[in-house]
Scaffold this motif. Structure first.
Motif, short mmCIF file in Angstrom:
data_model
loop_
_atom_site.label_atom_id
_atom_site.label_comp_id
_atom_site.label_asym_id
_atom_site.label_seq_id
_atom_site.Cartn_x
_atom_site.Cartn_y
_atom_site.Cartn_z
N MET A 155 102.40 21.94 41.66
CA MET A 155 102.25 21.10 40.45
C MET A 155 100.88 20.63 41.84
SD MET A 155 104.22 18.18 39.02
CE MET A 155 102.85 17.03 38.49
N PHE A 156 100.88 20.50 43.17
CA PHE A 156 100.41 20.10 44.22
C PHE A 156 100.05 21.29 45.47
CE2 PHE A 156 101.71 15.44 42.50
CZ PHE A 156 101.56 16.08 41.84
N SER A 157 98.65 22.21 45.15
CA SER A 157 98.59 23.29 45.99
C SER A 157 97.82 22.38 47.48
CB SER A 157 97.04 23.87 45.83
OG SER A 157 96.35 23.08 45.77
N ASP A 158 97.69 22.77 48.45
CA ASP A 158 97.60 22.29 49.92
C ASP A 158 96.02 21.67 49.16
OD1 ASP A 158 99.87 22.74 51.63
OD2 ASP A 158 99.08 24.29 52.31
N GLN B 9 101.80 33.69 34.92
CA GLN B 9 101.87 32.10 35.54
C GLN B 9 101.12 31.41 34.40
OE1 GLN B 9 102.54 30.68 38.07
NE2 GLN B 9 103.44 32.16 39.23
N VAL B 10 101.45 30.32 33.58
CA VAL B 10 100.89 30.00 32.27
C VAL B 10 101.76 28.61 32.55
CG1 VAL B 10 101.49 31.74 30.99
CG2 VAL B 10 103.09 29.57 31.16
N PHE B 11 100.27 27.26 31.84
CA PHE B 11 100.49 26.43 31.81
C PHE B 11 100.06 25.76 29.71
CE2 PHE B 11 98.06 22.00 31.34
CZ PHE B 11 98.97 21.17 32.86
N LEU B 12 100.93 24.79 30.13
CA LEU B 12 101.07 24.39 28.66
C LEU B 12 100.54 23.22 28.01
CD1 LEU B 12 103.06 26.66 28.34
CD2 LEU B 12 104.61 25.48 27.05
N PHE B 13 99.83 22.04 27.75
CA PHE B 13 99.40 21.22 27.86
C PHE B 13 100.62 21.04 25.98
CE2 PHE B 13 96.36 17.71 27.33
CZ PHE B 13 96.24 17.18 28.69
N LEU B 14 100.58 19.64 26.21
CA LEU B 14 101.23 19.00 24.65
C LEU B 14 100.60 17.70 24.56
CD1 LEU B 14 103.37 20.89 25.83
CD2 LEU B 14 104.84 20.74 24.33
N MET B 15 100.22 17.41 23.46
CA MET B 15 99.16 16.51 23.36
C MET B 15 99.67 15.71 21.79
SD MET B 15 97.21 15.75 24.83
CE MET B 15 96.06 14.10 24.36
N ASP B 16 100.33 14.12 22.14
CA ASP B 16 100.44 13.38 20.51
C ASP B 16 100.01 12.47 20.36
OD1 ASP B 16 102.20 11.46 19.18
OD2 ASP B 16 103.32 11.07 20.32
N TYR B 17 98.61 12.66 20.12
CA TYR B 17 97.53 12.16 19.76
C TYR B 17 98.21 10.27 19.28
CZ TYR B 17 94.72 16.44 20.47
OH TYR B 17 94.14 17.04 21.68
N ARG C 255 100.09 10.23 24.11
CA ARG C 255 100.76 10.66 25.16
C ARG C 255 100.74 12.03 25.02
NH1 ARG C 255 107.02 10.60 24.29
NH2 ARG C 255 107.28 10.55 26.54
N ARG C 256 100.79 12.64 26.86
CA ARG C 256 100.73 13.68 27.07
C ARG C 256 101.28 14.58 27.87
NH1 ARG C 256 94.57 13.07 29.25
NH2 ARG C 256 94.68 11.23 30.34
N VAL C 257 102.02 16.02 28.20
CA VAL C 257 102.99 16.20 29.08
C VAL C 257 101.89 17.95 29.09
CG1 VAL C 257 105.49 18.01 29.01
CG2 VAL C 257 105.10 15.45 27.84
N LYS C 258 102.24 18.18 30.79
CA LYS C 258 101.96 19.35 31.43
C LYS C 258 102.96 19.37 31.50
CE LYS C 258 99.73 16.30 33.99
NZ LYS C 258 98.95 15.81 35.39
N ILE C 259 103.43 21.10 31.02
CA ILE C 259 103.65 21.85 31.96
C ILE C 259 103.89 23.61 31.94
CG2 ILE C 259 106.55 23.58 30.97
CD1 ILE C 259 105.99 21.54 28.58
N TRP C 260 104.07 23.67 33.10
CA TRP C 260 103.91 24.13 34.54
C TRP C 260 105.04 25.87 34.39
CZ3 TRP C 260 102.75 20.13 35.68
CH2 TRP C 260 101.16 19.80 36.22
N TRP D 280 106.98 19.98 35.33
CA TRP D 280 106.44 18.94 34.87
C TRP D 280 106.22 17.41 34.31
CZ3 TRP D 280 109.12 15.34 31.36
CH2 TRP D 280 110.34 15.34 31.33
N ASP D 281 105.91 17.22 33.57
CA ASP D 281 104.90 15.81 33.83
C ASP D 281 104.54 15.15 32.77
OD1 ASP D 281 104.06 13.66 35.73
OD2 ASP D 281 102.17 14.13 36.23
N VAL D 282 104.48 14.08 32.87
CA VAL D 282 103.86 12.62 31.55
C VAL D 282 102.75 12.70 32.16
CG1 VAL D 282 104.05 11.28 29.83
CG2 VAL D 282 106.64 13.21 30.54
#
Length: 200
Positions: free
Chosen positions: A10-13, A108-116, A120-125, A161-163
């Protein structure tokens, strides 16, 4: 051999340098130390995914050019295969094939899931692979009764992943969510009408 920690994905240098410069590095370092960022699918994440009827999929080609694609379907069309993998059936569409073209040279992929509705939103690498020759897997991923022709499966290995916080999310509601609220009002109206009829 294990891969990078979720926090390192999630966090590069460069990201950590910006966090330090702008005053948030200590807070995120504490979260990293206590294992706040996950790489396994928990029951809470699985439930959140099962209720989603769409998500956004980000990929990039070898040249780094990003691309985001909306994916939608019946709630639960993005499926949890096990504690480390997600999958969905890729249906025929406009035949641009940008996402699978990108995946052929950069997994490499990234998913962004929204519960409007609940803000709430969830990020998945993760890392994704395109599977075109596994009929059993595709049958497992196709949601019964959903229209469209499945062409392939896409399987995602979750690496972090992160909320996200609910700030700046404008609530939006689906037709079924609105229908459920309206039905409660309709039921109350029926009850009141019945009371009026009894009085007269």
């Amino acid at each position: 051999m294990t891969g990078p920690s979720p926090a390192n994905i999630m966090f590069s240098d460069a990201v950590r340098q910006q966090q330090t410069r702008r005053g948030s590095r200590q807070a995120y370092a504490r979260m990293e130390e206590r294992g706040a960022f996950k790489d396994k699918v928990t029951s809470e994440l699985a439930e959140f995914i099962a209720n989603r009827d769409s998500f956004y999929l980000a990929t990039a080609g070898a040249n780094g050019q990003p691309y985001i694609q909306h994916r939608g379907g019946t709630p639960g069309f993005l499926k949890v295969l096990d504690e480390s993998r997600l999958g969905f059936a890729d249906f025929s569409g406009n035949k641009q094939y940008i996402s699978i073209g990108n995946l052929s040279e950069n997994d490499q992929v990234f998913l962004f899931l929204m519960d409007y509705a609940n803000r709430r939103r969830v990020k998945i690498w993760g890392k994704a692979r395109v599977v075109e020759d596994d009929a059993d897997l595709l049958a497992r991923l196709v949601v019964e009764g959903y229209g469209g022709r499945p062409e392939r499966a896409i399987v995602i290995e979750v690496t972090a992943w992160d909320v996200n916080c609910p700030q700046h999310i404008t609530p939006r509601f689906t037709e079924p969510e609105i229908a459920a609220v309206l039905e409660s009002y309709r039921q109350r109206i029926r009850e009141l009408e019945a009371e009026i009829r009894q009085r007269h």
